[in-house]
Every structure is written in C-alpha cells, then in structure tokens.
Design a protein around this motif. Structure first.
Motif, short mmCIF file in Angstrom:
data_model
loop_
_atom_site.label_atom_id
_atom_site.label_comp_id
_atom_site.label_asym_id
_atom_site.label_seq_id
_atom_site.Cartn_x
_atom_site.Cartn_y
_atom_site.Cartn_z
N ASP A 373 0.88 -1.17 0.00
CA ASP A 373 0.00 0.00 0.00
C ASP A 373 0.92 1.22 0.00
O ASP A 373 1.55 1.52 1.01
CB ASP A 373 -0.90 0.01 1.22
N PRO A 374 1.04 1.94 -1.13
CA PRO A 374 2.02 3.05 -1.19
C PRO A 374 1.81 4.11 -0.13
O PRO A 374 2.77 4.77 0.28
CB PRO A 374 1.81 3.61 -2.61
N TRP A 375 0.57 4.29 0.35
CA TRP A 375 0.32 5.32 1.34
C TRP A 375 1.01 5.01 2.67
O TRP A 375 1.18 5.91 3.50
CB TRP A 375 -1.18 5.50 1.56
N PHE A 394 5.86 2.11 -5.23
CA PHE A 394 5.31 3.16 -6.10
C PHE A 394 5.40 2.79 -7.58
O PHE A 394 5.02 3.59 -8.43
CB PHE A 394 6.07 4.47 -5.86
N TRP A 397 1.26 1.88 -8.95
CA TRP A 397 0.32 2.56 -8.06
C TRP A 397 -1.01 2.66 -8.79
O TRP A 397 -1.31 3.65 -9.48
CB TRP A 397 0.86 3.93 -7.70
N LEU A 400 -4.03 5.44 -7.59
CA LEU A 400 -3.75 6.87 -7.61
C LEU A 400 -4.71 7.55 -8.59
O LEU A 400 -4.89 7.08 -9.72
CB LEU A 400 -2.30 7.12 -8.04
#
Length: 503
Positions: A373-375, A394, A397, A400
C-alpha cells in the motif's frame, strides 16, 4: 432339480416303488434313495474342500503378510491383487482366483471383513447440526485449483449449506459458521464435528477435548455446544458424511468454472436452495424447505456476527513489511521495526499497532508475494523523496487518481519534481485525496506544473473562519475612526511627479 421333483412325485404322489422309479427314470437305486431321504430340493453344489496345489507352498508367506496387515488401519492393508503380485515375484505361478479365495476365507475367519452394526439416529427440531469439510477441484479465474468446502446440515430438516474457501484454516472455520448461521437464520443447540486439528488441540478422555480458545469463544458467542465424535467414528455424523459424497456428484461434477470465489459461493447457495425443494427422506409428504421452515423457529437466533479472525504477533521489518502464511504485507512506516498484531480473516488482513489500525489488505494466497500500500510509505518519503522514482511500492500505483498520476509524470521530467510530488502526497493527509486530485486537475488545465501553485490553491479553497470580535477598552477607542480612501495614494503619486519635474 427337475429330476428330483419327478422322483419325489413318483414316490409320494403316484405311490410307485423305488424299483419301478429306477427302471423308468434310469437312475441308480442309491440316487433315488438319497433324493427321497433328503428334504432339501435345491440342486446347488457346495464344495467342502478347495484344493490349492500351486498355492500350498506359498501359504505360510501369505499368512504372514495377512497377519501383519491385520494390525494396520484398514486403508493401509494390501488387497488380494497386491498380494498376488508379491507372490508372483517370489515364484508363484498360480492364478489370482486362488489367492483371492484364500484371502477372503482367512479374513472371514479372522473377522476382519465383518461389517459393524449401527443404530439409527433421530434428532429433534433445532437440536443438532453436523459439520464437515470436503476437498473439491474447480477452475477459478481460468486456473485449476483445489479448494475446501464447508458442509453444514441441520439433522432434523436435512437443510444443507455449502461455502467454499481456498484452504482449511481456523479463520475459515469461523467465517464458515458466520455464513451458515446467517443463511439458516440461527444456530442449533449442538453442532457435531469430527476432531479437526484446526479446532481440537488434544483428545482427552471420552468426549472431553482441549479446544482452540478462539473457536470456544465463537461457540460461547453463538450459544451452541460443540460435540466431537469419537476418533474414527464418522458414523456419529453420518448425514453430513453422506452429503459430502452426494454433493460432489450433484454439484461439483463436471468441474465447475467461475471467475472468482465469490461467484462460486453465490452458485453454491443457489444450489442449496434448489436441493431444498426435494422431498424430505422420512416425511415424504413434505419438502426439505417446508420442514426447515418449521425448524427455523426453534433455532437460536443469531446476534451480531462473530469477529472471525485469528491473531498473530509478528515484527515489522525495517522495510515496513510483515509476513503471514508465506505472503508479505506492508504496514504504516510508523510501525517499522516494531512488534505488531496481525488479524487474519478469511478474505482480508488487518494489522494493529498500539491499538491503532495501521494496515488493511485484501488477503492473498500467493506464495512469496508482496502486497504493498504506497500510502504506508509517505512519512518515509518526506525524508527520502528520491525513493519515489525507484521505490517498489510506487512502481504499480493503481489506485492513484488519474489527475495526480498525470501530475506525477509531468513533475518527473523537471529537476526536483520528485520532491514537489512528495509535497502533494503529504497534503493528502491534511486536505483529503479528492481535493488534492481536483487541484491537480485545475493546475493541468491551466498548464501549471508546480506544487506550490497547487498547495496555494488548496489553502485558498479552504473556508476561512471569521475572527471573533475583540472587546476594546474605552481608553483605546478612537474619537474619529479612519476611513479607507484609495484616492490619497493617487494624490501622493501626483505630488511625486511634480517633484521630479521641478528637479
């Protein structure tokens, strides 16, 4: 048999002498006397002794093998075909029939083939339910898979329920019960199981079992009593054992094909409804569905669903990853290098750190895979913005927003663009994802590729609260309040122009 009947009629009905019967039927005197002495009118021949001239020298070896196999479980015993093959390897040249006949007689004498007697079981409405697992073969998303199917069966109405999972684990057992109780509208007073390792740690004396604590909590939540069969006594829940065999033929053959596990389970529920339209096996004037409606009122009605998860303590790596069931899941960077609690559900993974949910993932059964989960890595990006370009989280992604993805590509072409995009990502926690995405779209429409412009737009978009009025003391009050007059500035400009003209 016809000859016997004729001889008996001649003697008893027509009152002929034995001498006359011998002359007319052309039989020997001894044969006629034997027919008249024996009341048995059948003509079957029973061989009292079966000679085995070829097998005789190999009988000791065969008896030794049979005696050894008699101490083994039934499924581990060699059959007559295998014994014949092994005897042939040792020089036996006789037929298979001799071996098969000898094995049958030996086992009958040893009482190994005698079937057991069972007592028919009868259950009251709402009293008992039976549960078991089966292994089936299906195609999910174009990939052939082996799945586990949970079978539930109400013992009185014979109403069944099926639910499929990728494998058999404790969290799947808990979720299967949630689904079954929601489908039936309640739980029975007792549920009968065999002794699966997922819920039984140890088998104690009699019916006593050392149950898994999480499973025991679920049983307490739904107010049912778990009853375990005796070891190797599947007949104690014979209805669901038979159901496993029948359902495989009724539903899973030929092999089912679905795009996802959810669609498969929806199909199984439809099949359960269809099978309930059959006649009840004992109350044949009613269908299973009609009997189930009578039993439904006597079930223990379901309260809120049980939290069907298992907890595991694990440590997050310095790359903010935790491992469970041979798969890695990312966590918020604040928990990197710390001990966290992983809650495994049947379809999702929750990770808790200091009573705070720091990660939530869709559960994956792919071995040695990684779910990012990039967040989770935004705080780390503040210190290391250069990782935005080559960081594994990333690369793909997918969630996004399109406007932000376009802005990222635009900023990647200018110097310091990665750092600027990190500022936009950090603004999401303050302003929200949708406002940041809209601001990026406005910047793109205006042809502005600059993070400061977007941040300024976000700041101006926020509603500014009016300041509270201040109570000014009377001493500081002005007798004449100044009036804003922009013309005074124009007067000053004109005086400055005259001054330049004089000089």
């Amino acid at each position: 048999m016809e000859t016997k009947a004729k001889v008996r009629r001649d003697f008893y009905v027509h009152k002929k002498s034995i001498k006359q019967i011998v002359r007319e039927r052309q039989l020997s005197r001894n044969t006629v006397r034997k027919i008249l002495r024996d009341d048995d009118t059948s003509s079957e021949y029973q061989r009292t002794i079966q000679p085995c001239p070829v097998l005789g020298n190999h009988e000791p070896q065969l008896v030794e093998w049979l005696t050894h196999d008699a101490a083994l479980p039934r499924k581990q015993r060699r059959n007559a075909v295998r014994l014949h093959q092994q005897l042939s390897e040792q020089g036996y040249q006789g037929a298979y029939d001799s071996v098969q006949r000898f094995v049958k007689q030996w086992r009958e004498q040893a009482r190994l083939t005698r079937s057991q007697a069972f007592i028919p079981l009868e259950f009251s409405p709402g009293d008992a339910m039976q549960f078991d697992w089966s292994m089936e073969h299906v195609v999910i998303g174009g990939v052939a898979q082996t799945i586990k199917v949970g079978h539930f069966r109400l013992s009185y109405s014979r109403k069944l329920f099926l639910v499929a999972f990728p494998r058999e684990q404790l969290e799947m057992v808990l979720e299967a019960h949630n689904c079954a109780f929601a489908y039936f509208g309640g739980s029975s007073k007792r549920i009968i199981y065999d002794n699966p390792k997922t819920i039984v740690h140890r088998i104690l004396n009699g019916k006593e079992r050392d149950l898994n604590k999480r499973f025991a909590r679920m049983a307490s939540h739904y107010l049912f009593e778990p009853v375990m069969c005796n070891p190797s006594a599947g007949w104690e829940k014979g209805q669901v054992e038979k159901q496993v065999q029948d359902v495989r033929n009724w539903i899973f053959l030929p092999k089912l094909k679905f795009d996802s596990m959810d669609k498969l389970n929806a199909h199984l529920q439809t099949e359960c409804d269809r099978l309930a339209r059959r006649n009840h096996p004992t109350m044949k004037e009613k269908t299973i569905a009609e009997v189930f409606e009578e039993e439904r009122a006597l079930l223990i009605h379901v309260r809120q669903p049980f939290e069907a998860y298992t907890e595991h303590e694990c440590k997050a790596s310095n790359t903010s990853l935790v491992r469970y069931d041979r798969h890695h899941y990312s966590v918020d960077s604040m928990a990197a290098g710390c001990c966290v609690t992983l809650r495994a559900y049947a379809d999702r993974i929750h990770i808790v750190y200091k009573d705070q949910l720091v990660a939530e993932h869709v559960r994956s059964f792919k071995r040695d895979g990684i779910s990012y989960d990039p967040w989770h890595y935004i705080e780390a990006l503040k210190r290391k913005p250069g990782a935005l370009r080559d960081g594994a989280p990333f690369k793909q992604w997918s969630d996004l927003p399109p406007a932000m993805a376009r802005m990222r590509r635009k900023l990647a072409t200018i110097t310091g663009g990665d750092r600027q995009f990190v500022l936009l990502l950090c603004a999401v926690s303050e302003h929200g994802l949708d406002p940041v995405a809209r601001a990026c779209q406005q910047a793109l429409d205006a042809g502005v590729i600059q993070a400061d412009w977007i941040l300024n737009l976000l700041a101006r978009a926020e509603a500014q609260e009016a300041p509270e009025p201040i109570d000014v003391p009377q001493v500081l009050m002005l007798d004449e309040e100044p009036v804003a007059d922009c013309d005074r500035y124009n007067v000053l400009l004109s005086l400055q122009e005259v001054s330049h003209a004089i000089h």
